[in-house]
Motif scaffolding. Sequence first.
Motif, PDB file in Angstrom:
ATOM      1  N   ALA A 107      30.844  54.225  32.971  1.00  0.00           N
ATOM      2  CA  ALA A 107      32.048  54.874  33.468  1.00  0.00           C
ATOM      3  C   ALA A 107      32.920  53.885  34.232  1.00  0.00           C
ATOM      4  N   LYS A 137      34.597  58.424  38.400  1.00  0.00           N
ATOM      5  CA  LYS A 137      33.766  59.545  38.828  1.00  0.00           C
ATOM      6  C   LYS A 137      34.204  60.156  40.156  1.00  0.00           C
ATOM      7  N   THR A 190      37.015  56.897  32.478  1.00  0.00           N
ATOM      8  CA  THR A 190      37.052  58.019  33.408  1.00  0.00           C
ATOM      9  C   THR A 190      36.327  57.702  34.716  1.00  0.00           C
ATOM     10  N   LYS A 201      24.300  53.145  36.854  1.00  0.00           N
ATOM     11  CA  LYS A 201      25.276  54.210  36.599  1.00  0.00           C
ATOM     12  C   LYS A 201      25.738  54.909  37.866  1.00  0.00           C
ATOM     13  N   ARG A 202      25.050  54.681  38.968  1.00  0.00           N
ATOM     14  CA  ARG A 202      25.449  55.336  40.219  1.00  0.00           C
ATOM     15  C   ARG A 202      26.628  54.644  40.895  1.00  0.00           C
ATOM     16  N   ASP A 205      30.257  53.291  41.657  1.00  0.00           N
ATOM     17  CA  ASP A 205      31.622  53.734  41.407  1.00  0.00           C
ATOM     18  C   ASP A 205      32.654  52.630  41.579  1.00  0.00           C
ATOM     19  N   GLU A 244      26.833  60.276  45.981  1.00  0.00           N
ATOM     20  CA  GLU A 244      27.789  60.418  44.886  1.00  0.00           C
ATOM     21  C   GLU A 244      28.936  59.426  44.990  1.00  0.00           C
TER      22      GLU A 244
END
Length: 321
Positions: free
Chosen positions: A228, A47, A45, A206-207, A209, A182
Amino acid sequence: MSRRVTPALLAGTVLLAGLVGCSADARKNEDRQAPVERPPAATPTPKVPAGKAPQRSFAVGVRQLKLNRDGRALPTTLWYPAAGESGGAARRSATAAEGRFPVVMFSHGLGGRPDDYATLLTRWAAAGFVVAAPTFPHTSSGGDNNVLDVLNQPADVSYALDQVLALDGTAGDSLRGRVDGERVAAAGHSAGGVTTIGLFTASRDKRLDAGVVFAGTALGVGTAFAGASAPQLFVHGELDEVVDYAAGKAAYDKVPWPKAMLSLPRGDHGRTMLKDKAALRVVSDTTVEFLRWSLYGDPAAKKRIATDATRGDIATLDDHL
């Protein structure tokens, strides 16, 4: 870019190649040790929600951050979208443009420095990204070329990212309200490519993308991609004399997420990508569209990736995005 840059990059990365066997032995020893806690398995998935990237070209500002992680000096160069007319050289401490912009953390190669990549990185900033490039204490130009310190660099990048994101809420800072925490990517060349892969494997941040890996390998950091889904773009010259093309392709093949590999049949370890105007245009245009898609969520940018990648028969694209 000065004429002395490429020899420095090559000399440093040749040292990296010479230590492959030593590092491989070290990994074998690690494999025999007791199991350690590992990041969660990769999930499919993404983000970043769908959106639209800016279509205008921005002026570019540049500034320095004096960072230090537990005694590891990490002076970091920031290129960012600036107010005013686009084009021309980056302006020192220019006023930031209106808007909130994704962040790209860039890691230089062994024996290199952020300014070596200024042409490419300013193009990213002009397209609407805040680009932060730390100078690593042991693997930069003028350092001691301790190649094993590459394994400490993912933590350096994560620390530098902390500081860059903090600017968004710092009263009086020119980037207050301009940094979108984000939407974050990591990118890097050669030893910086190793660093970047590490940020998605053993040292998963984890930040992040998305990732862009130039002439990189999974040496020392492994291919246990975790967390992710984070789309990856690999860029590699098929005539790379330092990091063998097959090594980069092997790491790419292990990526479990949406991915693409831009291959330059006549490309070497760095000169072609950084100095040849035609190849640089293909690389910069392709990476810009990849970042517009993966960080802004722009579906139109995704459609342009293949067109930019294959322009002029300079490169080929293995596309699984």
